[in-house]
Design an enzyme around this catalytic site. Structure first.
Site, short mmCIF file in Angstrom:
data_model
loop_
_atom_site.label_atom_id
_atom_site.label_comp_id
_atom_site.label_asym_id
_atom_site.label_seq_id
_atom_site.Cartn_x
_atom_site.Cartn_y
_atom_site.Cartn_z
N ASP A 6 -19.31 53.02 -13.67
CA ASP A 6 -19.01 53.51 -12.39
C ASP A 6 -20.05 54.73 -11.87
O ASP A 6 -20.94 55.26 -12.93
CB ASP A 6 -17.67 54.38 -11.83
CG ASP A 6 -16.30 53.66 -12.01
OD1 ASP A 6 -16.88 52.66 -11.81
OD2 ASP A 6 -15.20 54.05 -11.74
N ASP A 19 -18.84 56.89 -16.32
CA ASP A 19 -19.20 57.00 -15.22
C ASP A 19 -20.02 58.60 -14.90
O ASP A 19 -20.38 58.98 -15.90
CB ASP A 19 -17.82 58.13 -14.69
CG ASP A 19 -16.27 57.60 -15.18
OD1 ASP A 19 -16.15 56.66 -14.22
OD2 ASP A 19 -15.78 57.96 -15.36
N ASP A 61 -14.47 53.36 -19.57
CA ASP A 61 -15.74 52.87 -18.70
C ASP A 61 -16.28 54.38 -19.08
O ASP A 61 -15.98 55.28 -19.35
CB ASP A 61 -15.34 52.99 -17.26
CG ASP A 61 -14.97 54.24 -16.62
OD1 ASP A 61 -14.56 55.20 -17.35
OD2 ASP A 61 -14.64 54.12 -15.09
N1 DCT Z 1 -10.41 60.85 -10.90
C1 DCT Z 1 -9.05 61.32 -10.09
N2 DCT Z 1 -8.49 60.54 -9.60
C2 DCT Z 1 -7.75 59.50 -9.65
C3 DCT Z 1 -8.61 58.72 -10.87
C4 DCT Z 1 -10.41 59.58 -10.62
O1 DCT Z 1 -9.19 62.78 -10.69
N3 DCT Z 1 -6.98 59.14 -9.29
C5 DCT Z 1 -11.53 61.35 -11.35
C6 DCT Z 1 -10.77 61.83 -13.14
C7 DCT Z 1 -12.32 61.69 -14.06
C8 DCT Z 1 -12.69 60.41 -13.27
O2 DCT Z 1 -12.76 60.81 -11.87
C9 DCT Z 1 -13.28 59.78 -14.20
O3 DCT Z 1 -11.69 58.85 -13.54
P1 DCT Z 1 -11.90 57.79 -15.27
O4 DCT Z 1 -12.98 57.38 -15.65
O5 DCT Z 1 -10.60 57.14 -14.61
O6 DCT Z 1 -11.60 58.44 -15.72
P2 DCT Z 1 -12.09 59.44 -17.64
O7 DCT Z 1 -10.55 60.63 -17.53
O8 DCT Z 1 -13.22 59.39 -17.45
O9 DCT Z 1 -10.64 58.34 -18.15
P3 DCT Z 1 -11.56 56.85 -19.58
O10 DCT Z 1 -12.63 57.85 -21.42
O11 DCT Z 1 -10.38 55.78 -20.14
O12 DCT Z 1 -13.15 56.33 -18.64
MG MG Z 2 -14.25 57.13 -17.29
#
Ligand code: DCT
Ligand code: MG
Length: 406
Positions: free
Chosen positions: A330, A234, A232
C-alpha cells in the site's frame, strides 16, 4: 499495600515507565503464591503495548472471536473482543487466576467467560467450535482473496461457495482485484518478512527518487511498530515543499509498471478515514491525498540485492519454482502539512488508531483523522509537524510506534 516493585524494577532496567501498576489483593487469603491484581488505564492510547505479550493463549482466543465477529458484520462485538485482548497484552505476567482481572477495564462478561474457560479447562469451547465451524472456515478462505470483503464472502457462502475450487468453478464474475487475488492467493497469504519489506522499500525509494527528487518515503503500518512480519507493506510518501506531491502517485505507479514491478494496482482518493470523522472536515487540499493498493512482483535477486541471504522460496534452479513472490503493498501520498497526521494515522495498530479517535472525541471534544485534528470547542484546526505534537494536543503522553501494538 501497593506493590510498586515492578515499576521500580523496570525503571532501573531502563525501560520506559508503563502506565500500569499492580498490587496484592488485600482481603484474599495469602496462599503460598499471592495473587497479583493489575490496574490499567482504559484507552489503548494511554498504554504502552510492546510486542512482548505474556498472555498469547488468551489474546489469540479473543482475537479469533473478534475476527469472527468482524467477518459476520458484528462490529461492536469485534471491537469489544479487540479491547479485551489489548488489555491482556499489557499485563506484565501471565494471568493464572480470575481474581487478578478484578477492576481491569474493557473486560466484559463475554470476554471474562472465555478467559475463565481457558484458565479452568485449557481451552474455550466457543473458540474451538468457531474454529471448526464451516462458516468461519469459508469466510477465512474467501476473504483471504485480495479484493474480497466479508459481505462478498457472505453472499458467496449463501450461494454454496465455500472454497477456492468452488469459487473457480462457479460463474461468479470477479473484478480485477479479485482475479489478481485468486491468481496470487498463496503468495499473498504468506506473511511478508521484514527483509522482504526492506527490499520493496528500496524499489519504492528508487521509483520515488526517479520521478520526484527530494520526495521522502517512510515505512509505516506494522513494520514501523517493529513487527517482524506483516500481511502487507505500507509506505507514506511526501515532499518537504508543500504542493510538490500533487500528481505524484500516477508517476510512481508508471515508473513501477514500466520496470515490471506491479502485478496489480489501483489508485484511489483516500476516503477510508474520513468516514468516521464527523466534523473534522478535511482541509481543501485533501484531494491530493492518494492511496494505491498494489500487488508487487518481488524477485528473489531483488531481495538478495537488498542484503537478504536466506529465502523462503526455493529458487528456480532447485525445483522449478518461480523465482519471485507476490506481495501486497500500500502506498499513500500526503502533503507535508498533513504528514504528521498521516504518519500517526497509518502507523496503527488498528485498535490504537480507533482508541486515539475515541479519546479525542469523548475526552477532548476533538476530531482526529489522518489529515487533521479539529478542536470542536475552539472551532479551530490544531497544527502539528510531529507525532509528539499531536499527542501533546490530545493531552496524552507520547507513545512511540514500538509501543502502539495494541
Ligand atoms: N488503519 C486503520 N484502520 C483501518 C485500516 C488501517 O487505522 N481500518 C491504519 C492502521 C494500520 C495501517 O493503517 C496499515 O493497515 P494494515 O496494513 O491493515 O495494518 P498493519 O498494522 O500494518 O498490519 P499488518 O502487519 O498485518 O500489515
Ligand atoms: Mg500493514
Amino acid at each position: 499495600l501497593l506493590d510498586v516493585s515492578w515499576y521500580t524494577e523496570s525503571m532501573r532496567a531502563g525501560h520506559p515507565v508503563q502506565i500500569l501498576d499492580r498490587h496484592k489483593l488485600q482481603d484474599q487469603p495469602t496462599n503460598e503464591a499471592e495473587v497479583e491484581v493489575f490496574s490499567v488505564p482504559s484507552y489503548a492510547c494511554q498504554r504502552r503495548t510492546t510486542l512482548e505479550n505474556r498472555n498469547t493463549v488468551l489474546t489469540d482466543a479473543l482475537s479469533l472471536l473478534a475476527e469472527n465477529a468482524e467477518l459476520s458484520a458484528e462490529e461492536g462485538r469485534g471491537v469489544a473482543f479487540r479491547r479485551a485482548a489489548a488489555v491482556l497484552k499489557v499485563l506484565p505476567e501471565p494471568v493464572t487466576d480470575m481474581t487478578q482481572l478484578k477492576g481491569l477495564p474493557c473486560l466484559g462478561e463475554h470476554s471474562l467467560r472465555v478467559i475463565k474457560d481457558i484458565l479452568e479447562n485449557g481451552a474455550s469451547s466457543e473458540v474451538e467450535s468457531t474454529k471448526q465451524s464451516e462458516r468461519f472456515k469459508a469466510l477465512k478462505v474467501l476473504t483471504g482473496v485480495f479484493g474480497v470483503g466479508a459481505k462478498t464472502a457472505d453472499r458467496w457462502i449463501r450461494e454454496g461457495i465455500h472454497d477456492l475450487q468452488q469459487l473457480k468453478d462457479s460463474r461468479q464474475t470477479l473484478n480485477r482485484a479479485q482475479r489478481a487475488g485468486l491468481e496470487h492467493y498463496d503468495d499473498i497469504n504468506q506473511p511478508v518478512s521484514k527483509a522482504e519489506a526492506d527490499a520493496i522499500g528500496e524499489i519504492v525509494e528508487e521509483a520515488v527518487a526517479s520521478v520526484l527528487p527530494g520526495a521522502q518515503v517512510t515505512l509505516i503500518g506494522g513494520f514501523r511498530r517493529g513487527k517482524l512480519t506483516g500481511h502487507d507493506v505500507d509506505f507514506l510518501i511526501t515532499h518537504p515543499e508543500e504542493g510538490r506531491e500533487v500528481g505524484l502517485m500516477p508517476k510512481i505507479v508508471s515508473w513501477l509498471e514500466s520496470q515490471g514491478f506491479l502485478l496489480y494496482q489501483k489508485t484511489i482518493r483516500n476516503s477510508y478515514l474520513e468516514s468516521d470523522d464527523g466534523p473534522a472536515r478535511p482541509c481543501s487540499n485533501m484531494d491530493r491525498f492518494e492511496r494505491c493498493f498494489s500487488v508487487f512482483k518481488l524477485a528473489e535477486d531483488e531481495k538478495r540485492r537488498a542484503g537478504q541471504t536466506q529465502s523462503h522460496h526455493a529458487s528456480a534452479e532447485d525445483g522449478g519454482l518461480k523465482p519471485w513472490r507476490a506481495v501486497r503493498v500500500d502506498l499513500v501520498v500526503s502533503p507535508i502539512s498533513q504528514f504528521a497526521f498521516a504518519l500517526l494515522g497509518w502507523t496503527g495498530s488498528k485498535l490504537f488508531e480507533r482508541e486515539l479517535r475515541r479519546w479525542a472525541g469523548h475526552e477532548k471534544t476533538m476530531s482526529l483523522s489522518s489529515h487533521a485534528l479539529y478542536d470542536n470547542t475552539q472551532r479551530t484546526y490544531l497544527r502539528a509537524t510531529s507525532e509528539e505534537e499531536i499527542f501533546a494536543h490530545l493531552g496524552l503522553d507520547y507513545i512511540p510506534p514500538s509501543e502502539r501494538n495494541a
